[in-house]
Design a protein around this motif. Sequence first.
Motif, PDB file in Angstrom:
ATOM      1  N   UNK A 206      20.529 -23.996 -27.588  1.00  0.00           N
ATOM      2  CA  UNK A 206      20.168 -24.046 -29.013  1.00  0.00           C
ATOM      3  C   UNK A 206      21.086 -24.593 -29.855  1.00  0.00           C
ATOM      4  N   UNK A 207      22.631 -24.285 -29.733  1.00  0.00           N
ATOM      5  CA  UNK A 207      23.451 -24.705 -30.478  1.00  0.00           C
ATOM      6  C   UNK A 207      24.104 -26.120 -29.945  1.00  0.00           C
ATOM      7  N   UNK A 208      23.740 -26.455 -28.634  1.00  0.00           N
ATOM      8  CA  UNK A 208      24.082 -27.876 -28.386  1.00  0.00           C
ATOM      9  C   UNK A 208      22.670 -28.880 -28.555  1.00  0.00           C
TER      10      UNK A 208
ATOM     11  N   UNK B  32      15.421 -28.406 -23.867  1.00  0.00           N
ATOM     12  CA  UNK B  32      16.085 -26.818 -24.357  1.00  0.00           C
ATOM     13  C   UNK B  32      15.799 -26.005 -23.360  1.00  0.00           C
ATOM     14  N   UNK B  33      16.848 -25.091 -22.885  1.00  0.00           N
ATOM     15  CA  UNK B  33      16.805 -23.943 -21.892  1.00  0.00           C
ATOM     16  C   UNK B  33      17.116 -22.796 -22.410  1.00  0.00           C
ATOM     17  N   UNK B  34      17.284 -22.784 -23.595  1.00  0.00           N
ATOM     18  CA  UNK B  34      17.418 -21.402 -24.195  1.00  0.00           C
ATOM     19  C   UNK B  34      18.799 -21.203 -25.249  1.00  0.00           C
ATOM     20  N   UNK B  35      18.887 -19.970 -25.626  1.00  0.00           N
ATOM     21  CA  UNK B  35      19.785 -19.679 -26.721  1.00  0.00           C
ATOM     22  C   UNK B  35      21.269 -20.001 -26.239  1.00  0.00           C
ATOM     23  N   UNK B  36      22.244 -19.768 -27.022  1.00  0.00           N
ATOM     24  CA  UNK B  36      23.522 -20.047 -26.943  1.00  0.00           C
ATOM     25  C   UNK B  36      24.105 -19.452 -25.858  1.00  0.00           C
ATOM     26  N   UNK B  37      24.266 -18.140 -25.495  1.00  0.00           N
ATOM     27  CA  UNK B  37      24.794 -17.321 -24.470  1.00  0.00           C
ATOM     28  C   UNK B  37      24.556 -18.160 -22.970  1.00  0.00           C
ATOM     29  N   UNK B  38      25.384 -18.493 -22.382  1.00  0.00           N
ATOM     30  CA  UNK B  38      25.256 -19.363 -21.175  1.00  0.00           C
ATOM     31  C   UNK B  38      24.229 -18.354 -20.154  1.00  0.00           C
ATOM     32  N   UNK B  39      24.373 -16.840 -20.182  1.00  0.00           N
ATOM     33  CA  UNK B  39      23.526 -16.289 -19.538  1.00  0.00           C
ATOM     34  C   UNK B  39      21.997 -16.438 -19.743  1.00  0.00           C
TER      35      UNK B  39
END
Length: 723
Positions: free
Chosen positions: A38-40, A54-61
Motif C-alpha cells: 500500500x505505501x509503495x 498491489x499485494x497487501x499492507x506495508x508490513x513485508x510479512x
Amino acid sequence: MRNAHFDKILIANRGEIACRVIRTARKLGIKTVAVYSDVDANSMHVQLADEAYCIGPAPSAESYLRMDKIVDACKRSGAQAVHPGYGFLSENAKFAELLAKEGIVFIGPPASAIVSMGSKSESKKIMENAGVPVVPGYHGENQDPGFLLEQAKNIGFPVLIKAVHGGGGKGMRTVFSADAFHSALESAQRESLKSFSSPAVLVEKFVTTPRHVEVQIFSDAHGNTACLWERDCSVQRRNQKIIEEAPAPGLSEEVRGRLGEKAVEAARAVGYRGAGTVEFIFDCDNGEFYFMEMNTRLQVEHPVTEMITGLDLVEWQLEVAAGNPLPLKQSQIPLVGHAFEARIYAENPRKDFLPDSGNVVHLSTPEPTHIFAPPLPAADTRLEQGFTAPGTIGVFYDPMIAKLVVHASTRNEALRVLRKALEEYRVVGVNTNVEFLRALAGHESFEKGDVETGFIKRHYDSLFPVISEPSSEVLAQAALFIVLRDHPVPTPSALSSPWTALASRRFGGDVYDRAITFENAQDAAEGAEGEVEVKDSERITVRVKSLSGGLFDVRVKTTQGEKVYNDVSAQLLSPTTLSSTLDSKSLRTTIVSQAPPPSLPASRAPNANERLHVFSSDGSCSGLKTTLVVPSPNWLISLGSDVLSASSGGATIKAPMPSVVVEVKVQVGQMVEKGDPVVVLESMKTETVLRARKSGVVRSVGCAKGEMVPEGKVLVDFEEEAK
C-alpha cells in the motif's frame, strides 16, 4: 541452439533493485510486472514497470513475503518467470519450490542449493567436505543457551553469534565475555526469527582483524561455472556493508587465483545455477582465508563487478534462467580498472548509524554517465536509485536511498571520481551518511587500501571530527538567502504597478536592516547507544543591511568574533540557489529551507523551527552540508501550551527515531544501574538497545511492547540516584 528470452517477468521486490531489473528487461524487450504494498503505490518501480499489482499492507510479512499473492499476480499478469532481487523471498527455498510447482521459472538457483547454502551450519559441512577452509566454531543443531555458552567458552572469546539462515548482518552479535553471552544470544535469535522465520544460530571464533572478501560466481545448467573476480566489503557498520570495491586491494595474483578456485568448487559442490556470491573472511594477521557463507542471489554490490567486467549480470541471470549457457568462458571474462559502490542511507552516522525516516524534501544527485557498452570508459559514474523527491522514507523497509557506483582505470582515480560524485549529492529531509562516506573516501588509511571490518571503530576520531562552528561565509550566505527570499527584488514589467513593482522593504524607507538569529543544529554530542545529548547552543547573529544597486552589507557575529562583508552582491537564481560574491570570491550555493510541519505547535522547539541546509560551494569543501536552525520568535513559542518537560532531578530515555517497541526491560519502581538495557526498539529491520545513562529508579514507563512510537517520545522516566 539458444533458447528465447521470456516474454514477461515479475519482479518480487521493490526499490532500486526492482528498478535495476526493469532497466535490463527493457533493454532485452522483456515486459515487466511490479508488485507493491500500500505505501509503495506511487513508487518508482511501480511507475517503470509495464503493469503492477498491489499485494497487501506495508508490513513485508503481509505483502512482499506473501508467496501466494505473488503467485496470484503471476497468473493474473501471465508472467512466465519471477526475479526475486535480494532480500525478501530471494533465498527462500519454499518459494522456489512453489513457483516450480505452478510452472513459473524462478530466476535463481535450484531450491536444493538454497537449502544447502541457506543454512550456515550445513553449508560449512559441505564446504569442509569439498576442501574449502572454514572458520572454527559450533555449527550443530543444539540451540540450548547453556550448551551454546559452553561451546563459546571452548572456542574462546571473542565469538560471533550468527543466524543460521539469511544474511545482511541480521541476527549477528559479537560477544567478548561470558557475562554478555545470554543477552546477545536472545537479541540475535529474536532478530533472526523476525528476518528469516528461524531463531537458529551458530557460534564461531571471531577473527579479530578480518577483511570481508567475496567472489562473484555464475553457473549454468550445462555444467559451466565461472568466477567474475572478487570484491572487498570490509568497511561495515552494524555488521552491514557500507562501501564495496572490486577488485579487492592488496591481494596477490596467487591469492586471487586461490579465492576464485575455492569459490568455483563451492558452487559445484551444491550443483549451483545462476548468480551467487561466495563470502570469505580474510585474516589480516596470518593471510589465510575461510569460507563464511554463500549468498544464493544477486548481491546489493553486484554493480562493482559489472563495472570492472563491462557485463550486465541481470542479463546473465535471464540467460541462465532461460536455459542458455554462460555468455562467456572463464578466460574471456575481463578485469579492467577499479570500481567502488557507496550505499547512500537514510541514517545518522553520529548516532551509531541509527536508521532515519521521514519526508525527503530535496534530492539532487551527480549526473550518471554509465551504459553497458564496451570498451569500458576511463571514468564512469552510475546511480542505482529507486526513490525520488518529494517522497517518504518509511520504517517498514531498508533505509537505503541509492547506490553510487564509480569506475576508473586505477583505484586512486576511482576514489577521486567517488569523492567528486559525493560532493554533488544533496539530500534534505532525513539524515544521511553522505558526509561520512566523503570522509571515508578521503581517509588516508582507506586510500592506502588498509581496510578491515573494524575500520570505522579504529579510525573513529578522524572519521567523526568535532563539529566546528559554521564559517562566517556560510552564515552570511544563509542570512542573504532569508533576506532575498522574504523580500524578493521585483522584476519590472510593462504591466507592473507600484503594488507589484516595489519590494516590501521600501515601505520602511530606502534602507532595509534586519538581524537574523541562527543556532547550529549540528552542535551535538554522542551519548549512550541510541541517544544524543544536545548541547546548549550559542546563538549566532547576522545583520544584513540593504544598499542601493542590489548590494548588501553583512555583519556576522559569533563566539569566535565578528566578520564584516561590505558591498556584497547577491541574488536568488532559483528557490534553492544563491549567487553571491564575498570578499571578491564568486559563489553559487545550494540552500534548502525545511519548514516545520504545519500541525506541530511552536512550543515543540527545536522541531518547530525552520531549518536551513547550506551546501558549501567553496572548492576546498564543496558539498559539505551545514544545518542551521532559525528559532521561532518568543511570541510564537509563548502561544504553545503543551510543552513537554521533565521534573527537576529526573532523566528520560526518548525514542531516537520512529520505531516499534520490541521489549520493555524495566518497570516502575525498579532500580536501574548506568548502562543497563531499558528498551529494545526496531526500525527498518534493525534492533537498537537503549541503555540507562545514569543510575536511578524508574518513575514511569511511557511505552509498551509492540507499540509504534514517534521520534522524541519519552519512553522511560527516571528519578536519578542521589549522589
